[in-house]
Design a protein around this motif. Sequence first.
Motif, PDB file in Angstrom:
ATOM      1  N   TYR A 111     -19.407  41.229  18.308  1.00  0.00           N
ATOM      2  CA  TYR A 111     -20.180  42.268  17.683  1.00  0.00           C
ATOM      3  C   TYR A 111     -21.749  41.938  17.972  1.00  0.00           C
ATOM      4  CZ  TYR A 111     -22.757  44.609  14.196  1.00  0.00           C
ATOM      5  OH  TYR A 111     -23.766  45.274  13.183  1.00  0.00           O
ATOM      6  N   GLN A 112     -22.099  40.746  17.721  1.00  0.00           N
ATOM      7  CA  GLN A 112     -23.533  40.455  17.813  1.00  0.00           C
ATOM      8  C   GLN A 112     -24.101  40.564  19.332  1.00  0.00           C
ATOM      9  OE1 GLN A 112     -25.185  40.269  15.043  1.00  0.00           O
ATOM     10  NE2 GLN A 112     -24.777  38.603  13.627  1.00  0.00           N
ATOM     11  N   LEU A 113     -23.340  40.287  19.962  1.00  0.00           N
ATOM     12  CA  LEU A 113     -23.634  40.297  21.403  1.00  0.00           C
ATOM     13  C   LEU A 113     -23.908  41.733  21.755  1.00  0.00           C
ATOM     14  CD1 LEU A 113     -24.540  38.879  23.999  1.00  0.00           C
ATOM     15  CD2 LEU A 113     -22.193  38.865  24.728  1.00  0.00           C
ATOM     16  N   ILE A 114     -22.928  42.476  21.552  1.00  0.00           N
ATOM     17  CA  ILE A 114     -22.922  43.982  22.039  1.00  0.00           C
ATOM     18  C   ILE A 114     -24.207  44.591  21.364  1.00  0.00           C
ATOM     19  CG2 ILE A 114     -21.683  46.124  21.752  1.00  0.00           C
ATOM     20  CD1 ILE A 114     -20.557  44.228  23.685  1.00  0.00           C
ATOM     21  N   ASN A 115     -24.280  44.383  20.001  1.00  0.00           N
ATOM     22  CA  ASN A 115     -25.238  44.945  19.297  1.00  0.00           C
ATOM     23  C   ASN A 115     -26.706  44.656  19.740  1.00  0.00           C
ATOM     24  OD1 ASN A 115     -26.524  46.180  16.700  1.00  0.00           O
ATOM     25  ND2 ASN A 115     -27.297  44.166  16.563  1.00  0.00           N
ATOM     26  N   TYR A 116     -26.934  43.383  20.323  1.00  0.00           N
ATOM     27  CA  TYR A 116     -28.112  42.891  20.968  1.00  0.00           C
ATOM     28  C   TYR A 116     -28.208  43.596  22.157  1.00  0.00           C
ATOM     29  CZ  TYR A 116     -31.688  39.940  22.782  1.00  0.00           C
ATOM     30  OH  TYR A 116     -32.707  39.126  23.586  1.00  0.00           O
ATOM     31  N   LEU A 117     -27.262  43.742  22.823  1.00  0.00           N
ATOM     32  CA  LEU A 117     -27.598  44.285  24.383  1.00  0.00           C
ATOM     33  C   LEU A 117     -27.892  46.025  24.190  1.00  0.00           C
ATOM     34  CD1 LEU A 117     -24.231  43.127  26.291  1.00  0.00           C
ATOM     35  CD2 LEU A 117     -26.827  42.340  26.455  1.00  0.00           C
ATOM     36  N   ILE A 142     -33.308  38.234  19.156  1.00  0.00           N
ATOM     37  CA  ILE A 142     -31.855  38.021  18.725  1.00  0.00           C
ATOM     38  C   ILE A 142     -31.749  38.012  17.397  1.00  0.00           C
ATOM     39  CG2 ILE A 142     -29.689  36.719  18.785  1.00  0.00           C
ATOM     40  CD1 ILE A 142     -30.737  35.689  21.779  1.00  0.00           C
ATOM     41  N   PHE A 143     -32.510  37.198  16.572  1.00  0.00           N
ATOM     42  CA  PHE A 143     -32.546  37.032  15.196  1.00  0.00           C
ATOM     43  C   PHE A 143     -32.996  38.406  14.434  1.00  0.00           C
ATOM     44  CE2 PHE A 143     -31.741  32.727  16.136  1.00  0.00           C
ATOM     45  CZ  PHE A 143     -31.166  32.151  14.909  1.00  0.00           C
ATOM     46  N   TYR A 145     -23.006  33.948   9.966  1.00  0.00           N
ATOM     47  CA  TYR A 145     -23.621  34.941  10.534  1.00  0.00           C
ATOM     48  C   TYR A 145     -24.909  34.257  11.432  1.00  0.00           C
ATOM     49  CZ  TYR A 145     -27.262  38.874  10.982  1.00  0.00           C
ATOM     50  OH  TYR A 145     -28.063  39.699  11.332  1.00  0.00           O
ATOM     51  N   PHE A 146     -25.568  33.331  10.982  1.00  0.00           N
ATOM     52  CA  PHE A 146     -26.610  32.778  11.616  1.00  0.00           C
ATOM     53  C   PHE A 146     -26.290  31.541  12.885  1.00  0.00           C
ATOM     54  CE2 PHE A 146     -28.955  34.133   7.836  1.00  0.00           C
ATOM     55  CZ  PHE A 146     -29.992  34.922   8.434  1.00  0.00           C
ATOM     56  N   ARG A 147     -24.911  31.129  12.374  1.00  0.00           N
ATOM     57  CA  ARG A 147     -24.514  30.334  13.590  1.00  0.00           C
ATOM     58  C   ARG A 147     -23.745  31.269  14.703  1.00  0.00           C
ATOM     59  NH1 ARG A 147     -21.256  27.432   9.342  1.00  0.00           N
ATOM     60  NH2 ARG A 147     -19.587  28.895   9.825  1.00  0.00           N
ATOM     61  N   ALA A 148     -23.637  32.367  14.367  1.00  0.00           N
ATOM     62  CA  ALA A 148     -23.325  33.295  15.500  1.00  0.00           C
ATOM     63  C   ALA A 148     -24.736  33.821  16.745  1.00  0.00           C
ATOM     64  CB  ALA A 148     -22.809  34.410  15.199  1.00  0.00           C
ATOM     65  N   LEU A 149     -25.708  33.725  15.645  1.00  0.00           N
ATOM     66  CA  LEU A 149     -27.024  34.115  16.501  1.00  0.00           C
ATOM     67  C   LEU A 149     -27.327  32.914  17.286  1.00  0.00           C
ATOM     68  CD1 LEU A 149     -28.740  35.984  13.593  1.00  0.00           C
ATOM     69  CD2 LEU A 149     -27.537  37.116  15.416  1.00  0.00           C
ATOM     70  N   TYR A 150     -27.291  31.611  16.818  1.00  0.00           N
ATOM     71  CA  TYR A 150     -27.678  30.534  17.292  1.00  0.00           C
ATOM     72  C   TYR A 150     -26.887  30.499  18.794  1.00  0.00           C
ATOM     73  CZ  TYR A 150     -30.890  28.190  14.201  1.00  0.00           C
ATOM     74  OH  TYR A 150     -32.148  27.745  13.309  1.00  0.00           O
ATOM     75  N   LEU A 151     -25.509  30.536  18.432  1.00  0.00           N
ATOM     76  CA  LEU A 151     -24.669  30.355  19.668  1.00  0.00           C
ATOM     77  C   LEU A 151     -24.947  31.473  20.741  1.00  0.00           C
ATOM     78  CD1 LEU A 151     -21.313  29.969  17.856  1.00  0.00           C
ATOM     79  CD2 LEU A 151     -22.672  28.385  19.268  1.00  0.00           C
ATOM     80  N   ILE A 152     -25.429  32.645  20.485  1.00  0.00           N
ATOM     81  CA  ILE A 152     -25.672  33.943  21.526  1.00  0.00           C
ATOM     82  C   ILE A 152     -27.098  33.273  22.135  1.00  0.00           C
ATOM     83  CG2 ILE A 152     -26.826  36.196  21.690  1.00  0.00           C
ATOM     84  CD1 ILE A 152     -24.426  36.832  19.456  1.00  0.00           C
ATOM     85  N   SER A 153     -27.796  32.652  21.458  1.00  0.00           N
ATOM     86  CA  SER A 153     -28.948  32.429  21.941  1.00  0.00           C
ATOM     87  C   SER A 153     -28.979  31.093  22.903  1.00  0.00           C
ATOM     88  CB  SER A 153     -30.295  31.759  20.826  1.00  0.00           C
ATOM     89  OG  SER A 153     -30.486  32.974  19.719  1.00  0.00           O
ATOM     90  N   ILE A 154     -28.154  30.370  22.339  1.00  0.00           N
ATOM     91  CA  ILE A 154     -27.704  28.998  23.351  1.00  0.00           C
ATOM     92  C   ILE A 154     -26.959  29.632  24.652  1.00  0.00           C
ATOM     93  CG2 ILE A 154     -26.377  27.148  23.633  1.00  0.00           C
ATOM     94  CD1 ILE A 154     -26.803  26.506  20.501  1.00  0.00           C
ATOM     95  N   ALA A 155     -26.257  30.403  24.495  1.00  0.00           N
ATOM     96  CA  ALA A 155     -25.509  30.922  25.492  1.00  0.00           C
ATOM     97  C   ALA A 155     -26.262  31.609  26.801  1.00  0.00           C
ATOM     98  CB  ALA A 155     -24.331  32.147  25.263  1.00  0.00           C
ATOM     99  N   ILE A 156     -27.418  32.591  26.288  1.00  0.00           N
ATOM    100  CA  ILE A 156     -28.402  32.880  27.058  1.00  0.00           C
ATOM    101  C   ILE A 156     -29.086  31.853  27.698  1.00  0.00           C
ATOM    102  CG2 ILE A 156     -30.527  34.216  27.029  1.00  0.00           C
ATOM    103  CD1 ILE A 156     -29.196  35.971  24.861  1.00  0.00           C
ATOM    104  N   GLY A 157     -29.579  30.658  26.865  1.00  0.00           N
ATOM    105  CA  GLY A 157     -30.237  29.741  27.470  1.00  0.00           C
ATOM    106  C   GLY A 157     -29.585  29.041  28.488  1.00  0.00           C
ATOM    107  N   PHE A 158     -28.227  28.853  28.260  1.00  0.00           N
ATOM    108  CA  PHE A 158     -27.415  28.144  29.302  1.00  0.00           C
ATOM    109  C   PHE A 158     -27.200  28.784  30.464  1.00  0.00           C
ATOM    110  CE2 PHE A 158     -23.201  27.604  31.078  1.00  0.00           C
ATOM    111  CZ  PHE A 158     -23.017  26.146  31.142  1.00  0.00           C
ATOM    112  N   CYS A 159     -27.018  30.204  30.497  1.00  0.00           N
ATOM    113  CA  CYS A 159     -26.974  31.019  31.758  1.00  0.00           C
ATOM    114  C   CYS A 159     -28.365  31.018  32.332  1.00  0.00           C
ATOM    115  CB  CYS A 159     -26.597  32.455  31.294  1.00  0.00           C
ATOM    116  SG  CYS A 159     -24.953  32.535  30.699  1.00  0.00           S
TER     117      CYS A 159
END
Length: 233
Positions: free
Chosen positions: A7-13, A62-63, A84-98
């Motif tokens: 949900y957070q990823l789709i919302n961010y996109l 993202i936040f 909620y905030f763990r999910a935001l951190y994970l999305i941020s980390i995934a973007i950084g990883f890619c």
Amino acid sequence: MISLLHYQLINYLRTYKYIPPFFIFILCMVVNYAFVPNPILDSYSFTSTFLFLLMGWFTVTIFHAEDEGQKVITILHSKGQKAYFRALYLISIAIGFCLSWVSVLYPIVIDAFGEKPKTLHIILGFLAHFSLSILAIALSALFTRELVKNKQNSWWGVLSILIISIAIASLKNELKGLIWLFPPVQLSLEMMSADDGLQAIPAVFYWQFIWIFIYSLLVIWLYFCILNRKKKM
């Protein structure tokens, strides 16, 4: 957690807030490797520093992807603000990883280096980009709206802490023992200043990268500590 991440990823996109920093990232890569040949580790040092700055931008967007009202509803559905905030951190980390992998592989694909990179160059390049990405995420999150109410101060805070972190890297001799208290950007820059003819990765390099990750995790832990304290007030 999976559904929350989705949900957070789709919302961010859907916000399209990622377009400006992503466009600048692509532009930086293209311009940086427009002329060939390039040194390997020096090039990775530059792009990892640039990614360090850009990840601050990504993190804030993202936040701040949801407005305050929608955020409250999402927190209720996600069973607490920690999740909620763990999910935001994970999305941020995934973007950084890619983006770290893109930064490392792009110049190899277009043959932008003067010599063929070895496996150790790729490992060092990825660790430099990803470790600084995590560090940028950790530092930038401290200035998001949960901890800094004024939106303008939030952006100035992120920009200031990232630039100061880079500037401190040049003050290692002056700060001496105190340098370990500051964001360890200088460790990545020092390692990436090694000669391209490096035959093996020194063991100390791994410990220095580990310290960057540990420092980042401590800052993330500090974020949640402050968040919990503000909730109890």
